[in-house]
Design an enzyme around this catalytic site. Structure first.
Site, PDB file in Angstrom:
ATOM      1  CD  GLU A 197      -9.787  -3.376 -11.082  1.00 56.72           C
ATOM      2  OE1 GLU A 197      -8.766  -2.707 -10.830  1.00 56.72           O
ATOM      3  OE2 GLU A 197     -10.467  -3.232 -12.099  1.00 56.72           O
ATOM      4  CE  LYS A 247      -4.999   2.885  -3.687  1.00 54.77           C
ATOM      5  NZ  LYS A 247      -3.576   2.990  -3.824  1.00 54.77           N
ATOM      6  CG  ASP A 257       1.795  -0.002  -1.589  1.00 52.10           C
ATOM      7  OD1 ASP A 257       1.763   1.108  -2.139  1.00 52.10           O
ATOM      8  OD2 ASP A 257       2.253  -0.189  -0.437  1.00 52.10           O
ATOM      9  CE1 TYR A 296      -4.632   0.684 -12.355  1.00 50.52           C
ATOM     10  CE2 TYR A 296      -3.094  -0.884 -11.418  1.00 50.52           C
ATOM     11  CZ  TYR A 296      -3.476   0.425 -11.661  1.00 50.52           C
ATOM     12  OH  TYR A 296      -2.712   1.458 -11.203  1.00 50.52           O
ATOM     13  CE  LYS A 342      -4.231   2.945   1.184  1.00 50.63           C
ATOM     14  NZ  LYS A 342      -3.639   4.219   0.994  1.00 50.63           N
ATOM     15  CB  CYS A 355      33.125  -4.404  20.318  1.00 47.48           C
ATOM     16  SG  CYS A 355      32.530  -5.933  19.579  1.00 47.48           S
ATOM     17  CB  CYS A 388      36.087  -8.227  20.973  1.00 48.50           C
ATOM     18  SG  CYS A 388      36.220  -6.683  20.068  1.00 48.50           S
ATOM     19  CB  CYS A 429      33.772  -3.884  16.508  1.00 45.07           C
ATOM     20  SG  CYS A 429      35.187  -4.760  17.190  1.00 45.07           S
ATOM     21  CB  CYS A 461      35.935  -8.513  16.934  1.00 44.17           C
ATOM     22  SG  CYS A 461      34.239  -8.637  17.480  1.00 44.17           S
TER      23      CYS A 461
HETATM   24  S1  IVH Z   1      -7.601   2.738 -10.992  1.00 46.29           S
HETATM   25  C1  IVH Z   1      -8.821   6.771 -12.225  1.00 46.29           C
HETATM   26  N1  IVH Z   1      -7.040   0.383 -10.037  1.00 46.29           N
HETATM   27  O1  IVH Z   1      -3.693   3.673  -6.916  1.00 46.29           O
HETATM   28  C2  IVH Z   1      -8.612   5.505 -11.524  1.00 46.29           C
HETATM   29  N2  IVH Z   1      -5.633   2.206  -9.479  1.00 46.29           N
HETATM   30  O2  IVH Z   1      -4.371   5.983  -5.282  1.00 46.29           O
HETATM   31  C3  IVH Z   1      -7.276   5.401 -10.918  1.00 46.29           C
HETATM   32  N3  IVH Z   1      -3.730   1.592  -8.058  1.00 46.29           N
HETATM   33  O3  IVH Z   1      -2.576   6.115  -9.151  1.00 46.29           O
HETATM   34  C4  IVH Z   1      -6.614   4.168 -11.149  1.00 46.29           C
HETATM   35  N4  IVH Z   1      -4.178  -0.548  -7.915  1.00 46.29           N
HETATM   36  O4  IVH Z   1      -1.439   3.831  -9.182  1.00 46.29           O
HETATM   37  C5  IVH Z   1      -6.677   1.675 -10.090  1.00 46.29           C
HETATM   38  N5  IVH Z   1      -6.632  -1.778  -9.277  1.00 46.29           N
HETATM   39  C6  IVH Z   1      -6.283  -0.490  -9.330  1.00 46.29           C
HETATM   40  C7  IVH Z   1      -5.148   0.013  -8.671  1.00 46.29           C
HETATM   41  C8  IVH Z   1      -4.856   1.377  -8.765  1.00 46.29           C
HETATM   42  C9  IVH Z   1      -3.344   0.409  -7.561  1.00 46.29           C
HETATM   43  C10 IVH Z   1      -3.020   2.875  -7.820  1.00 46.29           C
HETATM   44  C11 IVH Z   1      -2.820   3.722  -9.049  1.00 46.29           C
HETATM   45  C12 IVH Z   1      -3.374   5.071  -8.694  1.00 46.29           C
HETATM   46  C13 IVH Z   1      -3.405   5.018  -7.209  1.00 46.29           C
HETATM   47  C14 IVH Z   1      -4.469   5.938  -6.649  1.00 46.29           C
END
Ligand code: IVH
Length: 680
Positions: free
Chosen positions: A124, A126, A128, A236, A325, A419, A422, A437, A442
């Protein structure tokens, strides 16, 4: 006691009861029964009366005894100090790696535990964003909590209710009686840019990335504020589930989420071994830039929930999952020059001119250096080799200088004292990072003010772009907004690149702009701190420029959405000689300075609405009042005559019927946009 006194006391008691009731429905039941504005009015009346006749709060004790065993005191805003909640299943974090080998070692460790040649995984994205846990009891959302320390999180339900795709009622799908669903709150790149663009226009500092802004929004103390920034959610993960035999695989849990209409990740690959997982990770890295949410990696999880339980967890992270990552893209390039932008209020922003470099899909040749302190802190000098990165994958930033490559003859960068446009001596306001300024003459500021006025977010004047404005200002034909409306054919023909047709087009565009909505004019005037949202609030509450300009500070503060600082700025603007004479001219030239009742207030005339589902942004009464105020009708049943169905979460048969009749369906957000488009 005199008659008036006893009447006041009576009113005070009554008001206390009313406000108490509204506090209860707002803070405890998350279901306000009156508009915020109406509430604020009551609250003001109460505060004033209380000051007058019960400054010691003696009546409070009396009414607490009388009415309730768990009193809510007036102004008791429980969200001020978020309550905490213990997660039923802990929210663990994930082990991270940037290394392919380490990913395969993770697989090896698990295969050893289970003594098998291959293991099925899911891959899946990740996301942010901000981790969140949603607790559903009998299918109804009862609580939303942040991750907190993993064991206990903050209750932020109020701030999430405005999230359009938040599933609040799953009961029709008969999910497990108790389920914690884990996910991520995020802000889309688009919304992040919208907010930053607005801040740029208002000359406020920019937010660094969507994640921090999303986190800040979730934790805002005022739910009304959080509502102004669009957050989204994606789900998720499974936390506690009773009975816990409900799901057997991560992939089937995802499938269930999908069947329930819940927002799920766009990329979910079930694979039968680590090699296939690796392929999917690479594939995800290619696709992820197209997603609405920011991503910083892939999460690889054992698919079988029973195996997950057997693999267990360390104190911090599960053994059954790992985050791979992605390196955030950084590039080295040469800083060729530092130039300066002068904003419409005189803010000087240093900008890095870079040797063009390819970065996360675009060619980057400029990056903001924010302010003088930032340049000094990073010791950035012209001629340096620097690393650039896109913050939140959007705004290019100079991360650091590569000092080893610095030439021996390089000298520290000196921020100018004057500035660059001017020549006026720059000033620095206490507590602000920016140099300004101060000169009203200006030319760069004049140009920035005119560009802002003509921009799409304000008066939207076609054909009046940067280069035309530059010529008009350079030739001293225009120095303020009202001058635009006195432009003549002759003057325009004297500009480079102008022929009769283009001149006529511009004059026509200016003429059309006179009829723009009041909020656009208000926004374009460039009042400090007033962006389009505040301009709409002003137009919606006062209906005319005249009323706004003559309103007192108190009247301005009383408006929902206008805080003290903004009110002060509006007040000073309209009480300055310069703006008064400018406004007089705009009125004289025929600009629209009122909310026109014919095409604004009644723009929903002949339109019939049906409301369905549980509305979360308004009560039904409020939504109906808004529709009716615009000339529309509200009916209880869907028919061919229905113009719009306003549908909240949990909409059922009316939604199905409206869909079958091809009736336009509005979410609460779309409804708000419809009203907003008319400055309502
Ligand atoms: S699973 C126990 N799935 O990443 C498993 N986490 O660095 C933990 N996160 O606190 C969660 N996308 O906020 C999972 N597809 C994903 C995710 C995910 C983002 C975040 C989540 C977690 C952090 C850990």
């Amino acid at each position: 006691m005199k008659k008036e006194e006893s009447e006041s006391l009576e009113r005070l008691r009554e008001l206390k009861k009313i406000v108490r009731r509204h506090d209860e429905s707002y803070y405890r039941l998350s279901n306000p029964s009156i508009s915020d504005q109406a509430y604020d009015l009551l609250k003001k009346e109460l505060d004033a009366l209380e000051q007058e006749i019960d400054p010691l709060g003696l009546l409070d004790q009396e009414s607490d005894r009388e009415e309730s065993d768990t009193p809510i005191h007036v102004g008791d805003d429980r969200l001020d100090s978020f309550q905490s909640h213990k997660h039923r299943a802990p929210m663990l974090s994930l082990d991270n790696t940037y290394d392919k080998e380490e990913f395969f070692e993770f697989d090896q460790r698990l295969r050893k535990i289970f003594d098998c040649a291959t293991l099925p995984y899911v891959v899946e994205p990740k996301i942010d964003g901000v981790a969140i846990s949603l607790t559903y009891i009998d299918g109804k959302l009862s609580l939303a909590t942040t991750r907190g320390n993993g064991v206990e999180g903050d209750i932020v339900t109020q701030n999430l209710y405005h999230i359009e795709n938040l599933p609040t009622d799953l009961s029709s799908f008969h999910p497990p009686p108790l389920i914690e669903i884990r996910g991520e709150i995020f802000m889309s790149h688009q919304e992040f840019c919208r907010i930053n663009e607005e801040r740029e226009r208002l000359e406020l500092s920019l937010y660094a990335n969507p994640r921090n802004l999303a986190a800040g929004t979730v934790k805002l103390l005022d739910p009304k504020e959080s509502k102004k920034r669009k957050l989204e959610i994606v789900l998720y993960g499974l936390g506690a589930c009773e009975p816990n035999t409900y799901f057997s695989k991560q992939s089937s849990f995802h499938q269930a989420l999908k069947n329930w209409g819940a927002p799920i990740v766009e990329f979910l690959k079930s694979v039968s071994n680590a090699d296939e997982a690796w392929e999917s990770i690479l594939e995800l890295d290619q696709l992820r830039h197209q997603y609405a949410y920011p991503t910083d990696g892939a999460v690889i999880k054992l698919d079988s929930l029973e195996m997950q339980a057997r693999a267990g967890a360390t104190s911090k992270a599960p053994r059954w999952a790992i985050a791979y990552k992605f390196e955030s893209e950084r590039q080295e390039t040469l800083l060729e020059d530092i130039i300066f932008q002068v904003g419409r209020t005189g803010t000087i922003t240093p900008v890095a001119c870079l040797q063009p470099v390819q970065l996360a899909g675009t060619i980057v040749s400029r990056a903001s250096l924010h302010n003088a302190d930032e340049i000094a802190r990073k010791d950035i000098r012209i001629g340096d080799h620097v690393m650039v990165e896109k913050a939140g994958e959007i705004i290019p930033q100079v991360i650091e200088v590569i000092f080893e490559k610095r030439k021996t003859d390089s000298t520290p960068f000196n921020f100018p004292n004057h500035c660059p446009a001017c020549g006026a001596q720059l000033i620095r306001v206490d507590g602000e990072a920016a140099w300004r300024c101060p000169s009203l003459e200006c030319t760069n500021q004049i140009m920035a003010r005119l560009e802002y006025f003509a921009s799409r977010g304000c008066m939207d004047i076609e054909n009046l772009g940067e280069s035309v404005i530059k010529q008009l200002v350079d030739k001293k034909i225009v120095s303020k907004i009202s001058d635009l409306y006195q432009l003549t054919m002759e003057q325009l023909l004297s500009l480079e690149g102008f022929a009769e047709k283009s001149a006529r087009n511009l004059l026509e565009a200016l003429e059309i702009s006179k009829k723009q909505d009041l909020w656009r004019l208000l926004s374009g005037l460039g009042i400090k701190h007033v962006g389009s949202a505040a301009a709409k609030d002003l137009a919606r509450n006062f209906y005319s420029l005249e009323k706004i300009s003559s309103s007192s500070l108190e009247e301005l503060i009383a408006i929902d959405g206008i805080g003290d600082i903004m009110a002060q700025s509006i007040f000073s603007f309209f009480n300055s000689e310069v703006s008064r004479s400018e406004i007089e001219k705009l009125v004289e030239f025929g600009l629209q300075t009122e909310v026109s009742l014919s095409n604004q207030a009644l723009f929903l005339q002949d339109k019939t609405f049906v409301l369905t589902g549980s509305l979360v942004r308004y009560t039904r009464d409020e939504a109906s009042a808004k529709i009716e105020a615009c000339g529309g009708k509200v009916s209880s049943s869907v028919s061919k005559k229905t113009s719009y169905l306003l549908a909240g979460p949990g909409a059922g048969s009316k939604l199905a019927k409206a869909e079958s009749l091809g009736i336009e369906i509005l979410s609460e957000e779309q409804f708000e946009k419809l009203l907003d488009s008319k400055g309502r």
